[in-house]
Design a protein around this motif. Structure first.
Motif, short mmCIF file in Angstrom:
data_model
loop_
_atom_site.label_atom_id
_atom_site.label_comp_id
_atom_site.label_asym_id
_atom_site.label_seq_id
_atom_site.Cartn_x
_atom_site.Cartn_y
_atom_site.Cartn_z
N LEU A 323 53.45 53.17 -33.99
CA LEU A 323 52.54 52.28 -33.26
C LEU A 323 53.17 50.89 -33.07
O LEU A 323 52.99 50.25 -32.02
CB LEU A 323 51.22 52.15 -34.01
N ARG A 324 53.91 50.43 -34.07
CA ARG A 324 54.56 49.13 -33.94
C ARG A 324 55.61 49.13 -32.84
O ARG A 324 55.81 48.13 -32.13
CB ARG A 324 55.21 48.73 -35.27
N LYS A 325 56.30 50.25 -32.68
CA LYS A 325 57.30 50.37 -31.61
C LYS A 325 56.62 50.32 -30.24
O LYS A 325 57.10 49.66 -29.32
CB LYS A 325 58.11 51.65 -31.78
N GLU A 326 55.51 51.04 -30.11
CA GLU A 326 54.76 50.99 -28.86
C GLU A 326 54.27 49.58 -28.57
O GLU A 326 54.31 49.10 -27.43
CB GLU A 326 53.57 51.94 -28.92
N GLU A 327 53.82 48.92 -29.62
CA GLU A 327 53.35 47.55 -29.47
C GLU A 327 54.46 46.64 -28.97
O GLU A 327 54.27 45.82 -28.06
CB GLU A 327 52.80 47.04 -30.81
N LYS A 328 55.66 46.79 -29.55
CA LYS A 328 56.79 45.94 -29.17
C LYS A 328 57.20 46.19 -27.73
O LYS A 328 57.46 45.24 -26.96
CB LYS A 328 57.97 46.21 -30.10
N LEU A 329 57.26 47.46 -27.31
CA LEU A 329 57.65 47.79 -25.93
C LEU A 329 56.67 47.18 -24.94
O LEU A 329 57.07 46.56 -23.95
CB LEU A 329 57.71 49.31 -25.75
N ASN A 330 55.39 47.34 -25.20
CA ASN A 330 54.39 46.79 -24.27
C ASN A 330 54.38 45.27 -24.28
O ASN A 330 54.10 44.65 -23.25
CB ASN A 330 53.01 47.35 -24.61
N GLN A 331 54.71 44.67 -25.42
CA GLN A 331 54.83 43.22 -25.46
C GLN A 331 56.00 42.75 -24.61
O GLN A 331 55.92 41.72 -23.92
CB GLN A 331 54.99 42.74 -26.91
N PHE A 332 57.11 43.51 -24.64
CA PHE A 332 58.25 43.20 -23.77
C PHE A 332 57.84 43.26 -22.30
O PHE A 332 58.22 42.39 -21.50
CB PHE A 332 59.40 44.18 -24.01
N ILE A 333 57.07 44.28 -21.92
CA ILE A 333 56.64 44.43 -20.53
C ILE A 333 55.81 43.22 -20.10
O ILE A 333 55.97 42.69 -19.00
CB ILE A 333 55.84 45.74 -20.34
N VAL A 334 54.94 42.78 -20.98
CA VAL A 334 54.13 41.59 -20.69
C VAL A 334 55.02 40.36 -20.59
O VAL A 334 54.90 39.55 -19.65
CB VAL A 334 53.04 41.38 -21.76
N ASP A 335 55.94 40.20 -21.53
CA ASP A 335 56.82 39.03 -21.55
C ASP A 335 57.71 38.97 -20.32
O ASP A 335 58.02 37.88 -19.82
CB ASP A 335 57.69 39.04 -22.80
N TYR A 336 58.13 40.14 -19.83
CA TYR A 336 59.04 40.20 -18.67
C TYR A 336 58.29 40.38 -17.36
O TYR A 336 58.85 40.85 -16.37
CB TYR A 336 60.05 41.33 -18.85
N GLU A 337 57.01 39.99 -17.34
CA GLU A 337 56.20 39.99 -16.12
C GLU A 337 56.16 41.36 -15.44
O GLU A 337 56.24 41.46 -14.21
CB GLU A 337 56.74 38.94 -15.12
N GLY A 338 56.07 42.43 -16.23
CA GLY A 338 55.92 43.76 -15.68
C GLY A 338 57.21 44.46 -15.33
O GLY A 338 57.20 45.56 -14.76
N ASP A 339 58.36 43.85 -15.66
CA ASP A 339 59.66 44.47 -15.38
C ASP A 339 59.92 45.54 -16.44
O ASP A 339 60.50 45.27 -17.50
CB ASP A 339 60.76 43.41 -15.40
N LYS A 340 59.51 46.76 -16.15
CA LYS A 340 59.55 47.83 -17.14
C LYS A 340 60.99 48.22 -17.49
O LYS A 340 61.30 48.52 -18.64
CB LYS A 340 58.80 49.06 -16.61
N ARG A 341 61.87 48.21 -16.49
CA ARG A 341 63.26 48.60 -16.76
C ARG A 341 63.92 47.64 -17.74
O ARG A 341 64.59 48.07 -18.67
CB ARG A 341 64.05 48.63 -15.44
N ARG A 342 63.70 46.34 -17.54
CA ARG A 342 64.29 45.37 -18.46
C ARG A 342 63.65 45.48 -19.84
O ARG A 342 64.33 45.33 -20.87
CB ARG A 342 64.09 43.96 -17.91
N ALA A 343 62.35 45.75 -19.88
CA ALA A 343 61.66 45.91 -21.16
C ALA A 343 62.22 47.09 -21.94
O ALA A 343 62.44 47.02 -23.15
CB ALA A 343 60.16 46.10 -20.92
N GLN A 344 62.48 48.20 -21.23
CA GLN A 344 63.04 49.38 -21.90
C GLN A 344 64.46 49.10 -22.39
O GLN A 344 64.84 49.57 -23.47
CB GLN A 344 63.02 50.56 -20.94
#
Length: 581
Positions: A323-344
């Motif tokens: 769950l913490r990993k999922e939380e971190k990934l989605n936080q990256f997506i928010v931080d990067y303004e929806g740029d999913k590729r950069r978040a991944q």
């Protein structure tokens, strides 16, 4: 007779009709020209609209991803609270018990009641029997304490050993602290360290373990490093993992001033990448400077140990990692303004911070570069970077070399009409402006000549002049000869053909003039674009050189680090709680 026929065949009305035809043809020609202009304008607008639409779709997709990530974050955090919220209560209680005993304002029976209740309500959790043991020691009940310790070791030997090593140090029980520390380190494998080992490293770097314990930690670290260095590919692995961690600090170029290069150079993606790499040096220097500029904590040993204890028991446990990993990934997506590729991509680098076990050098890398995920203190960051200075230095040189190796010798320039590339050129440093402009002019001259060569009257349109004249003359002869109907038809047809010739010729001249104007406009705009793009090439090369030169500040900074310099020494102190290992 002839005079009578000509008089009868009055041509004034035919002439009037022909004038009307000429006028209508002129109006039609104007309308055709207007339609062509409108079509060109519509094409330009459609091209711009298509670009705007693509931008809109991409922005909408990013906003959708961001909104979905925010929604998922809420659900994940709710699930964490539901599944593991009761763990948090026990975590908060640990240092609370120690501080309450320090102050002597809570009855020992109350502490016992609280810990026993937690033991019952949180089965299988390693920290619950630890708290029972702690309460039993406070209440001087060694038998219960012994049984509780055994149960805690059974549930999680590593974390229990860490916890009691820190608690014993807090109570100034140096020998007991040493025994627990030895127990912990003897259970560790250099290639498979418990991720909580960062806590012991934190205490060591902060100088909180005391002289004897420091000797234990230092020897084990030396053994771990020696063991890992004997493994094939060790150096390459260090360069890779540190390079990945360093590159994670890269930031995308925002509001780039290189608008022409971005639009008119196929080399722009490479240029953007290497410029981000050049800007990384200033980012990395600021990151290191911020870490090492922070002063050593002036808090008491007890308060610092409480902070480290909070890090041990307060951070999430292994069961929470998915769950913490999922939380971190989605936080990256928010931080990067929806740029999913950069978040991944960021998440791939961050993965190691969530591993339950890792080798010692990876632990150091994560402590230095990912303190938010590992919970490492500034003292640990300083120590990890200093101890790893050789690997960090080699990796940073590799980052520099890799970025420089991508520098293109020549930068492409392309001009387009719609989606088609109409001209391509190359430049090294923007100094071949004359050559590129001349080549572009040659292209325009040739393209214009080719276009004009196609704008000529067809064979039929050329025939209309002479053929129409002949037919008109024949029609007049027929009128003279008395063949009124055929004469009129032939005369009208002949005149119509002549009119068609001149109308076609006029229309063709208009088309040729429009083509001339279009290509001259292309020449003017293209020349301006080439010169502006070359100017940006000059600016880009200069900025890259300036930013790239800042790499020397980082390498010099790393070279001056020394691990001994960043291990704090603290004096002895007294603790009230008596705990035996």
């Amino acid at each position: 007779m002839a005079d009578r026929v000509i008089q009868t065949a009055d041509l004034s009305r035919i002439e009037q009709n022909l004038n009307i035809v000429f006028q209508n043809l002129d109006k039609l020609e104007g309308r055709v020209t207007q339609v062509n202009n409108n079509v060109n304008l519509v094409n330009d607008e459609l091209t711009k609209l298509a670009e705007d639409f693509r931008d809109y779709v991409q922005e909408a997709a990013r906003q959708t991803e961001r909104q979905l990530a925010e929604t998922r974050l809420i659900k994940i955090r709710q699930e964490l609270e539901t599944k593991f919220g009761h763990y948090a209560e026990i975590r908060r209680t640990t240092t609370g018990i120690l501080q309450a005993d320090d102050l002597g304002i809570v009855k020992k029976e109350t502490i016992t009641d609280v810990t026993e209740e937690m033991m019952v309500t949180t089965p299988n959790y390693w920290l619950a029997p630890c708290l029972v043991a702690l309460a039993a020691w406070i209440n001087d009940k060694p038998e219960i304490a012994d049984r509780a310790v055994r149960e805690a070791i059974k549930r999680d030997d590593e974390k229990t050993s860490l916890l009691f090593a820190l608690i014993c140090r807090r109570a100034d029980r140096k020998q007991a602290c040493l025994k627990w520390a030895k127990r912990y380190f003897e259970n560790q494998d250099a290639e498979n360290l418990d991720r909580k080992c960062i806590v012991m490293l934190d205490a060591y770097a902060s100088g909180l373990l005391g002289t004897d314990s420091e000797g234990v930690v230092a020897r084990h670290m030396e053994q771990w490093i020696s063991c890992l260095e004997e493994k094939p590919g060790f150096v390459e692995k260090q360069i890779t993992q540190w390079s990945d961690a360093i590159n994670q600090k890269r930031e995308p170029l925002r509001d780039s001033s290189y608008t022409y290069l971005k639009k008119y150079s196929a080399t722009w993606p490479v240029l953007q990448d290497i410029m981000e790499g050049a800007h990384l040096h200033a980012i990395m220097f600021d990151y290191l400077d911020q870490i090492f500029a922070q002063q050593t904590s002036s808090e008491t040993v007890k308060r610092q140990l409480d902070g480290i204890l909070d890090s041990l028991v307060g951070n999430y446990d292994d069961e929470e990692i998915p769950l913490r990993k999922e939380e971190k990934l989605n936080q990256f997506i928010v931080d990067y303004e929806g740029d999913k590729r950069r978040a991944q991509a960021s998440m791939q680098v961050e993965e190691s911070a969530f591993e339950t076990h890792k080798d010692f050098t990876q632990l150091l890398t994560d402590a230095a570069m990912k303190p938010e995920s590992t919970g490492a203190s500034v003292s640990t960051q300083k120590f990890a970077l200093s101890l790893s200075k050789e690997w960090v230095g080699n990796a940073y040189q590799d980052v520099i070399a890799t970025n420089r190796s991508k520098i293109p010798n020549e930068i492409e320039i392309h001009l387009t009409a719609g989606d088609a590339v109409i001209f391509q050129g190359r430049t090294k440093d923007g100094e071949n402006e004359g050559e590129l402009v001349a080549n572009f002019n040659s292209y325009i001259d040739k393209a214009k000549a080719d276009a004009l060569s196609k704008l000529v009257l067809s064979g039929f349109q050329q025939f209309c002049l002479y053929g129409g004249g002949v037919i008109a003359v024949l029609g007049l002869i027929m009128l003279v000869m008395g063949n009124l109907f055929l004469g009129i038809v032939a005369a009208v047809a002949g005149v119509g053909l002549v009119i068609n010739h001149f109308s076609s010729k006029k229309n063709m001249e208009t088309q040729r003039q429009n083509t001339e104007n279009q290509y001259e406009e292309m020449r003017k705009n293209g020349t301006q674009i080439i010169r502006a793009t070359l100017a940006e090439v000059v600016d880009f090369r200069a900025e890259f050189s300036e930013k790239d030169a800042e790499s020397a500040k980082v390498t010099d900074f790393i070279e001056q680090l020394s691990p001994d310099q960043y291990v704090k020494r603290v004096g002895d102190s007294t603790r009230r709680v008596k705990i035996n290992a």
